[in-house]
Design an enzyme around this catalytic site. Structure first.
Site, PDB file in Angstrom:
ATOM      1  N   TYR A 137     -23.195 -34.306 -10.023  1.00  0.00           N
ATOM      2  CA  TYR A 137     -22.982 -33.004 -10.678  1.00  0.00           C
ATOM      3  C   TYR A 137     -23.428 -31.840  -9.790  1.00  0.00           C
ATOM      4  CZ  TYR A 137     -21.415 -35.427 -14.796  1.00  0.00           C
ATOM      5  OH  TYR A 137     -20.673 -36.212 -15.647  1.00  0.00           O
ATOM      6  N   GLN A 157     -12.295 -28.306 -22.778  1.00  0.00           N
ATOM      7  CA  GLN A 157     -13.003 -29.559 -22.469  1.00  0.00           C
ATOM      8  C   GLN A 157     -13.599 -29.472 -21.064  1.00  0.00           C
ATOM      9  OE1 GLN A 157     -10.354 -33.101 -23.895  1.00  0.00           O
ATOM     10  NE2 GLN A 157      -9.026 -31.338 -23.633  1.00  0.00           N
ATOM     11  N   ASP A 187     -16.242 -26.525 -15.921  1.00  0.00           N
ATOM     12  CA  ASP A 187     -16.289 -25.431 -14.944  1.00  0.00           C
ATOM     13  C   ASP A 187     -16.389 -24.101 -15.694  1.00  0.00           C
ATOM     14  OD1 ASP A 187     -13.638 -24.171 -15.413  1.00  0.00           O
ATOM     15  OD2 ASP A 187     -12.828 -26.058 -14.650  1.00  0.00           O
ATOM     16  N   HIS A 198     -17.445 -29.791 -24.115  1.00  0.00           N
ATOM     17  CA  HIS A 198     -18.031 -30.885 -23.330  1.00  0.00           C
ATOM     18  C   HIS A 198     -19.167 -30.417 -22.421  1.00  0.00           C
ATOM     19  CE1 HIS A 198     -14.224 -33.613 -23.832  1.00  0.00           C
ATOM     20  NE2 HIS A 198     -14.946 -33.519 -24.923  1.00  0.00           N
ATOM     21  N   CYS A 230     -37.847 -31.797 -24.223  1.00  0.00           N
ATOM     22  CA  CYS A 230     -38.022 -30.788 -25.288  1.00  0.00           C
ATOM     23  C   CYS A 230     -36.701 -30.369 -25.926  1.00  0.00           C
ATOM     24  CB  CYS A 230     -38.785 -29.566 -24.766  1.00  0.00           C
ATOM     25  SG  CYS A 230     -37.811 -28.485 -23.684  1.00  0.00           S
ATOM     26  N   CYS A 261     -40.783 -26.591 -20.798  1.00  0.00           N
ATOM     27  CA  CYS A 261     -41.951 -27.441 -21.097  1.00  0.00           C
ATOM     28  C   CYS A 261     -42.569 -28.064 -19.854  1.00  0.00           C
ATOM     29  CB  CYS A 261     -41.574 -28.527 -22.105  1.00  0.00           C
ATOM     30  SG  CYS A 261     -40.572 -29.865 -21.402  1.00  0.00           S
ATOM     31  N   ALA A 278       0.335 -25.060 -15.452  1.00  0.00           N
ATOM     32  CA  ALA A 278      -0.258 -24.029 -16.307  1.00  0.00           C
ATOM     33  C   ALA A 278      -0.047 -22.619 -15.761  1.00  0.00           C
ATOM     34  CB  ALA A 278      -1.758 -24.309 -16.479  1.00  0.00           C
TER      35      ALA A 278
HETATM   36  N1  APR Z   1      -1.041 -27.547 -15.221  1.00  0.00           N
HETATM   37  C1  APR Z   1      -1.174 -28.100 -16.454  1.00  0.00           C
HETATM   38  N2  APR Z   1      -1.475 -29.381 -16.647  1.00  0.00           N
HETATM   39  C2  APR Z   1      -1.658 -30.149 -15.560  1.00  0.00           C
HETATM   40  C3  APR Z   1      -1.550 -29.658 -14.246  1.00  0.00           C
HETATM   41  C4  APR Z   1      -1.221 -28.276 -14.089  1.00  0.00           C
HETATM   42  N3  APR Z   1      -1.083 -27.719 -12.896  1.00  0.00           N
HETATM   43  N4  APR Z   1      -1.801 -30.676 -13.374  1.00  0.00           N
HETATM   44  C5  APR Z   1      -2.061 -31.751 -14.132  1.00  0.00           C
HETATM   45  N5  APR Z   1      -1.973 -31.460 -15.448  1.00  0.00           N
HETATM   46  C6  APR Z   1      -2.177 -32.319 -16.617  1.00  0.00           C
HETATM   47  C7  APR Z   1      -1.914 -33.789 -16.392  1.00  0.00           C
HETATM   48  O1  APR Z   1      -0.525 -34.074 -16.573  1.00  0.00           O
HETATM   49  C8  APR Z   1      -2.784 -34.421 -17.490  1.00  0.00           C
HETATM   50  O2  APR Z   1      -2.049 -34.546 -18.700  1.00  0.00           O
HETATM   51  O3  APR Z   1      -3.534 -32.236 -16.967  1.00  0.00           O
HETATM   52  C9  APR Z   1      -3.907 -33.402 -17.679  1.00  0.00           C
HETATM   53  C10 APR Z   1      -5.266 -33.831 -17.189  1.00  0.00           C
HETATM   54  O4  APR Z   1      -5.703 -34.935 -17.931  1.00  0.00           O
HETATM   55  P1  APR Z   1      -7.176 -35.529 -17.762  1.00  0.00           P
HETATM   56  O5  APR Z   1      -7.485 -35.703 -16.321  1.00  0.00           O
HETATM   57  O6  APR Z   1      -7.249 -36.724 -18.645  1.00  0.00           O
HETATM   58  O7  APR Z   1      -8.136 -34.358 -18.291  1.00  0.00           O
HETATM   59  P2  APR Z   1      -8.590 -33.984 -19.761  1.00  0.00           P
HETATM   60  O8  APR Z   1      -7.495 -34.205 -20.748  1.00  0.00           O
HETATM   61  O9  APR Z   1      -9.189 -32.632 -19.686  1.00  0.00           O
HETATM   62  O10 APR Z   1      -9.743 -35.045 -20.026  1.00  0.00           O
HETATM   63  C11 APR Z   1     -10.445 -34.984 -21.232  1.00  0.00           C
HETATM   64  O11 APR Z   1     -11.967 -36.695 -20.567  1.00  0.00           O
HETATM   65  O12 APR Z   1     -13.273 -37.652 -18.895  1.00  0.00           O
HETATM   66  C12 APR Z   1     -13.273 -36.857 -20.016  1.00  0.00           C
HETATM   67  O13 APR Z   1     -14.889 -35.286 -20.641  1.00  0.00           O
HETATM   68  C13 APR Z   1     -13.825 -35.483 -19.752  1.00  0.00           C
HETATM   69  O14 APR Z   1     -13.150 -33.354 -20.613  1.00  0.00           O
HETATM   70  C14 APR Z   1     -12.679 -34.566 -20.073  1.00  0.00           C
HETATM   71  C15 APR Z   1     -11.882 -35.383 -21.061  1.00  0.00           C
END
Ligand code: APR
Length: 235
Positions: free
Chosen positions: A52, A89, A92, A107, A118, A137, A218
């Site tokens: 992390y 979720q 960052d 998350h 604590c 603490c 996105a």
């Molecule tokens: N724009 C939008 N979506 C995108 C892009 C982009 N440029 N690039 C990839 N993706 C999509 C992928 O197609 C996928 O569906 O983002 C998604 C990412 O999925 P994950 O990696 O599973 O992430 P997330 O859904 O946030 O995971 C949920 O799982 O490990 C845990 O706690 C962790 O918060 C996390 C949770």
């Protein structure tokens, strides 16, 4: 018109932060359960802190992208139209750096630590380790303030309340496999308000509750959503 937006790792992908479920099933070369579970932390706290610390340090090198900025503009434009809540979720801080305010990190956050002695949490911008003392603490018992597998996400009461009142819901960049967030679309669909559901994802999840799917990254999909909602991105 009440709006709830859910974001996942995909929204930060174009800022250079890797998503969780890469093709190799690893998160930055680690098995997810080694670095994202209480058991993994108990087994090797130094490794988990180091992991992390790298993620936290990376925040200095990345900046919000057009999607984060468009969501902040959407929040500003929504004032006077209804309630707005952005649930992420992501751990960052790119949403807040883009200007989002009605934001809940379900998350946890890379830039916070939690004292296991604590229970206090607080901002943290540097490296941390097994001997980092708690600012409250003094115990050397700090861990990342991240919700790991098997732990209860933050702000659930407020999020459930917002989903119960939502007229519009949009999931952006999330694979929809991790609960409870994976159930938010169904929750909104069932709230009795004829909630309209959008998904933005270049690889749509096929979730059956979505009325509209914007199959785009996105940075293009969120500005497109603003157009469809009649909101200018320069708000
Ligand atoms: N724009 C939008 N979506 C995108 C892009 C982009 N440029 N690039 C990839 N993706 C999509 C992928 O197609 C996928 O569906 O983002 C998604 C990412 O999925 P994950 O990696 O599973 O992430 P997330 O859904 O946030 O995971 C949920 O799982 O490990 C845990 O706690 C962790 O918060 C996390 C949770």
């Amino acid at each position: 018109m009440n709006l709830v937006v859910l974001t996942g790792a995909g929204i930060s992908a174009e800022s250079g932060i890797s998503t969780f479920r890469a093709a190799d099933g690893l998160w930055e070369n680690h098995r997810i359960e080694d670095v994202a579970s209480p058991e993994g932390f108990m087994r090797d706290p130094a490794l988990v802190h180091h992991f992390y610390n790298l993620r936290r340090a990376q925040l200095h090198e990345v900046v919000p992208n057009k999607a984060h900025q468009a969501l902040a503009a959407l929040e500003r434009a929504w004032r006077g139209r209804g309630a707005f809540l952005l649930v992420t979720q992501n751990v960052d801080d790119l949403h807040e750096r883009a200007g989002s305010r009605a934001l809940r990190h379900m998350h946890g956050e890379l830039r916070r630590l939690l004292c296991t002695a604590c229970g206090e949490t607080g901002p943290w911008h540097d490296d941390a380790g097994v001997d980092t003392p708690c600012p409250d603490c003094g115990a050397e018992a700090m861990r990342p303030d991240i919700v790991w597998f098997g732990e209860i996400p933050h702000h659930m009461d407020e999020i459930m309340e917002a989903l119960g009142q939502a007229d519009l819901f949009c999931a952006i960049g999330t694979s929809g496999v991790v609960y409870p967030a994976a159930g938010f679309a169904a929750q909104a669909r069932r709230n009795g308000r004829n909630c309209v559901l959008y998904e933005i994802n270049p690889t749509p999840t096929g979730g059956r509750y979505f009325d509209h799917v914007i199959a785009a990254p996105a940075s293009e999909g969120v500005p497109e959503l603003l157009c469809r909602l009649g909101v200018g991105a320069d708000s």
